[in-house]
Design a protein around this motif. Structure first.
Motif, PDB file in Angstrom:
ATOM      1  N   THR A 132       0.739  -1.285  -0.094  1.00 33.11           N
ATOM      2  CA  THR A 132      -0.113   0.086   0.047  1.00 33.11           C
ATOM      3  C   THR A 132       0.682   1.295  -0.101  1.00 33.11           C
ATOM      4  N   GLU A 133       0.640   2.071  -1.027  1.00 32.10           N
ATOM      5  CA  GLU A 133       1.233   3.528  -1.104  1.00 32.10           C
ATOM      6  C   GLU A 133       1.020   4.386   0.263  1.00 32.10           C
ATOM      7  N   TYR A 134      -0.485   4.421   0.256  1.00 31.29           N
ATOM      8  CA  TYR A 134      -0.994   5.095   1.294  1.00 31.29           C
ATOM      9  C   TYR A 134      -2.461   4.843   1.400  1.00 31.29           C
ATOM     10  N   VAL A 135      -3.073   5.312   2.733  1.00 33.01           N
ATOM     11  CA  VAL A 135      -4.438   5.049   3.174  1.00 33.01           C
ATOM     12  C   VAL A 135      -4.977   6.203   3.230  1.00 33.01           C
ATOM     13  N   SER A 136      -6.330   6.315   2.521  1.00 30.03           N
ATOM     14  CA  SER A 136      -7.129   7.626   2.647  1.00 30.03           C
ATOM     15  C   SER A 136      -8.419   7.576   3.080  1.00 30.03           C
ATOM     16  N   PRO A 137      -8.829   8.425   4.016  1.00 31.04           N
ATOM     17  CA  PRO A 137     -10.525   8.553   4.130  1.00 31.04           C
ATOM     18  C   PRO A 137     -11.075   8.485   2.945  1.00 31.04           C
ATOM     19  N   ALA A 138     -12.259   7.890   3.327  1.00 29.40           N
ATOM     20  CA  ALA A 138     -13.167   7.590   2.135  1.00 29.40           C
ATOM     21  C   ALA A 138     -14.750   7.513   2.567  1.00 29.40           C
ATOM     22  N   VAL A 139     -15.471   8.105   1.736  1.00 35.50           N
ATOM     23  CA  VAL A 139     -16.788   7.757   1.818  1.00 35.50           C
ATOM     24  C   VAL A 139     -17.361   6.813   0.593  1.00 35.50           C
ATOM     25  N   GLU A 140     -18.144   5.984   0.955  1.00 28.75           N
ATOM     26  CA  GLU A 140     -18.916   5.049  -0.331  1.00 28.75           C
ATOM     27  C   GLU A 140     -20.232   5.818  -0.358  1.00 28.75           C
ATOM     28  N   ILE A 141     -20.501   5.886  -1.434  1.00 30.08           N
ATOM     29  CA  ILE A 141     -22.036   6.015  -1.638  1.00 30.08           C
ATOM     30  C   ILE A 141     -22.792   4.980  -2.561  1.00 30.08           C
ATOM     31  N   ILE A 142     -23.549   4.185  -1.407  1.00 29.88           N
ATOM     32  CA  ILE A 142     -24.287   2.904  -2.122  1.00 29.88           C
ATOM     33  C   ILE A 142     -25.871   3.475  -2.523  1.00 29.88           C
ATOM     34  N   ASP A 143     -26.384   2.468  -3.792  1.00 26.87           N
ATOM     35  CA  ASP A 143     -27.414   2.702  -4.212  1.00 26.87           C
ATOM     36  C   ASP A 143     -28.199   1.319  -4.473  1.00 26.87           C
ATOM     37  N   ALA A 144     -29.202   1.310  -5.083  1.00 28.50           N
ATOM     38  CA  ALA A 144     -30.356   0.187  -5.010  1.00 28.50           C
ATOM     39  C   ALA A 144     -30.590   0.231  -6.693  1.00 28.50           C
ATOM     40  N   ARG A 145     -29.822  -0.428  -7.801  1.00 29.80           N
ATOM     41  CA  ARG A 145     -30.471  -0.792  -8.981  1.00 29.80           C
ATOM     42  C   ARG A 145     -31.454  -1.658  -8.873  1.00 29.80           C
ATOM     43  N   ILE A 146     -31.158  -2.625  -8.149  1.00 29.45           N
ATOM     44  CA  ILE A 146     -32.249  -3.742  -7.505  1.00 29.45           C
ATOM     45  C   ILE A 146     -32.951  -3.045  -6.237  1.00 29.45           C
ATOM     46  N   GLU A 147     -34.340  -3.466  -6.599  1.00 27.30           N
ATOM     47  CA  GLU A 147     -34.852  -2.721  -5.290  1.00 27.30           C
ATOM     48  C   GLU A 147     -34.388  -3.456  -4.113  1.00 27.30           C
ATOM     49  N   GLN A 148     -34.155  -2.655  -2.736  1.00 32.63           N
ATOM     50  CA  GLN A 148     -33.796  -3.130  -1.750  1.00 32.63           C
ATOM     51  C   GLN A 148     -35.212  -3.757  -1.144  1.00 32.63           C
ATOM     52  N   PHE A 149     -36.356  -3.281  -1.195  1.00 29.30           N
ATOM     53  CA  PHE A 149     -37.544  -3.989  -0.685  1.00 29.30           C
ATOM     54  C   PHE A 149     -38.539  -4.319  -1.813  1.00 29.30           C
ATOM     55  N   ASP A 150     -39.003  -5.269  -2.116  1.00 33.39           N
ATOM     56  CA  ASP A 150     -39.800  -5.628  -3.255  1.00 33.39           C
ATOM     57  C   ASP A 150     -40.879  -4.786  -3.259  1.00 33.39           C
ATOM     58  N   ARG A 151     -41.401  -4.062  -4.242  1.00 29.33           N
ATOM     59  CA  ARG A 151     -42.588  -3.014  -4.318  1.00 29.33           C
ATOM     60  C   ARG A 151     -43.949  -3.742  -3.895  1.00 29.33           C
ATOM     61  N   ASP A 152     -43.996  -5.148  -4.078  1.00 36.61           N
ATOM     62  CA  ASP A 152     -45.365  -5.742  -3.811  1.00 36.61           C
ATOM     63  C   ASP A 152     -45.227  -6.333  -2.464  1.00 36.61           C
ATOM     64  N   THR A 153     -44.324  -7.418  -2.352  1.00 37.53           N
ATOM     65  CA  THR A 153     -44.288  -8.306  -1.121  1.00 37.53           C
ATOM     66  C   THR A 153     -43.497  -7.495   0.274  1.00 37.53           C
ATOM     67  N   LYS A 154     -42.549  -6.474  -0.106  1.00 37.98           N
ATOM     68  CA  LYS A 154     -41.963  -5.685   0.909  1.00 37.98           C
ATOM     69  C   LYS A 154     -40.696  -6.561   1.469  1.00 37.98           C
TER      70      LYS A 154
ATOM     71  N   MET B 192     -37.044  -8.090   1.662  1.00 38.97           N
ATOM     72  CA  MET B 192     -35.646  -7.408   1.556  1.00 38.97           C
ATOM     73  C   MET B 192     -35.037  -8.326   0.464  1.00 38.97           C
ATOM     74  N   ARG B 193     -34.116  -7.637  -0.377  1.00 43.36           N
ATOM     75  CA  ARG B 193     -33.545  -8.218  -1.199  1.00 43.36           C
ATOM     76  C   ARG B 193     -32.295  -9.271  -0.502  1.00 43.36           C
ATOM     77  N   LYS B 194     -31.901 -10.252  -1.220  1.00 43.53           N
ATOM     78  CA  LYS B 194     -30.777 -11.081  -0.923  1.00 43.53           C
ATOM     79  C   LYS B 194     -29.541 -10.730  -1.319  1.00 43.53           C
ATOM     80  N   VAL B 195     -28.528 -11.373  -0.743  1.00 45.09           N
ATOM     81  CA  VAL B 195     -27.115 -11.247  -1.065  1.00 45.09           C
ATOM     82  C   VAL B 195     -26.947 -11.441  -2.424  1.00 45.09           C
ATOM     83  N   PHE B 196     -27.404 -12.121  -3.110  1.00 48.23           N
ATOM     84  CA  PHE B 196     -27.154 -12.395  -4.586  1.00 48.23           C
ATOM     85  C   PHE B 196     -27.705 -11.255  -5.169  1.00 48.23           C
ATOM     86  N   ASP B 197     -28.736 -10.637  -4.824  1.00 48.40           N
ATOM     87  CA  ASP B 197     -29.121  -9.290  -5.744  1.00 48.40           C
ATOM     88  C   ASP B 197     -28.293  -8.180  -5.460  1.00 48.40           C
ATOM     89  N   THR B 198     -27.602  -7.981  -4.192  1.00 50.37           N
ATOM     90  CA  THR B 198     -26.713  -7.206  -3.980  1.00 50.37           C
ATOM     91  C   THR B 198     -25.430  -7.408  -4.603  1.00 50.37           C
TER      92      THR B 198
END
Length: 267
Positions: free
Chosen positions: A131-153, A155-161
């Motif tokens: 490692t050359e150096y370590v930097s503070p970082a912020v990750e922005i996460i998002d959901a192109r696959i619904e986090q909660f199904d629109r009908d059944t509610k 939660m998505r599974k790890v395969f989806d993520t």
């Protein structure tokens, strides 16, 4: 294992969902026998589509590094995904909310490699040496696959993520980068402020007892696929706070103590 044509079709759904900022239904509901290998196969096909558009891989992310998150996802190891070049945003400025569907913010450390790391026997000490150096970082996460199904509610599974780039959508680097041996990285802490209020705190030891362990795990995990971590790669080692939701107008400030801070705003 899903057949190749299905994997290609699902990858294209995610590729289009990212462009259109419209989430798709959970793959795990459509294909209940879906596996971790299927998730990574879809992810790799999606990467090919991004590269065909002129994008490039600038690094990798590691997710689900805490034991609590692994238990919640019913797995016993982290997950990983590529960081594409258009996912990087400058600290201190505005980030367009229109780039995301339902963004959330996590606190991490990023390892910027000076030498390649190739498994299968990479150790924490190999990571620190490379490692050359370590930097503070912020990750922005998002959901192109619904986090909660629109009908059944449900939660998505790890395969989806995993299919969904392990939820990665953006990275902000900043603060004061340090050499990996100049500080005890386990004891790097952070305060995550949203609109002036402390929403989350955390300690980097929450990432597999030492954030470099995550990088070692990743180098060993991708080795059977003929892949390695390259010099210059940015590797997000894993979050040590819970995700905090963001909407237009929200301002974030993350204080890493002696490693400085990162600030930005969604507009």
């Amino acid at each position: 294992m899903l057949d190749p044509s299905t994997i290609t079709a699902l990858a294209r759904q995610l590729y289009q969902a990212r462009k259109a900022r419209t989430p798709v239904r959970q793959f795990s509901q459509q294909y209940p026998a879906m596996s971790l290998d299927d998730g990574y196969a879809i992810q790799r096909e999606w990467v090919k589509l991004e590269i065909a558009d002129g994008r490039s891989i600038k690094g990798r992310k590691i997710g689900l590094t805490s034991r609590a998150m692994q238990q919640a996802s019913q797995i016993d190891e982290p997950d990983h995904a590529p960081l594409m070049d258009d996912m990087f945003f400058a600290a201190g400025g505005d980030i367009p909310i229109s780039r995301f569907i339902a963004p959330r913010v996590e606190v991490e450390l990023a390892f910027i490699l000076g030498k390649p790391l190739e498994g299968p026997a990479v150790t924490l000490f190999d990571v620190l040496s490379a490692t050359e150096y370590v930097s503070p970082a912020v990750e922005i996460i998002d959901a192109r696959i619904e986090q909660f199904d629109r009908d059944t509610k449900q939660m998505r599974k790890v395969f989806d993520t995993i299919s969904d780039f392990a939820a990665n959508a953006g990275i902000v680097l900043g603060g004061r980068p340090v050499r990996p041996m100049d500080v005890d990285l386990r004891w790097v802490g952070a305060l995550l402020h949203k609109n002036g209020v402390v929403e989350e705190t955390g300690l980097a030891a929450g990432v597999l007892n030492h954030p470099a362990n995550g990088v070692a795990w990743l180098a060993n995990k991708i080795a059977p696929h003929g892949e390695r971590l390259n010099a210059g790669d940015v590797v997000l080692a894993g979050s040590f706070t819970r995700p905090v939701a963001a909407v237009a107008g929200d301002s974030f400030h993350v204080d890493y103590g002696p490693l400085g801070s990162i600030s930005f705003r969604f507009n």
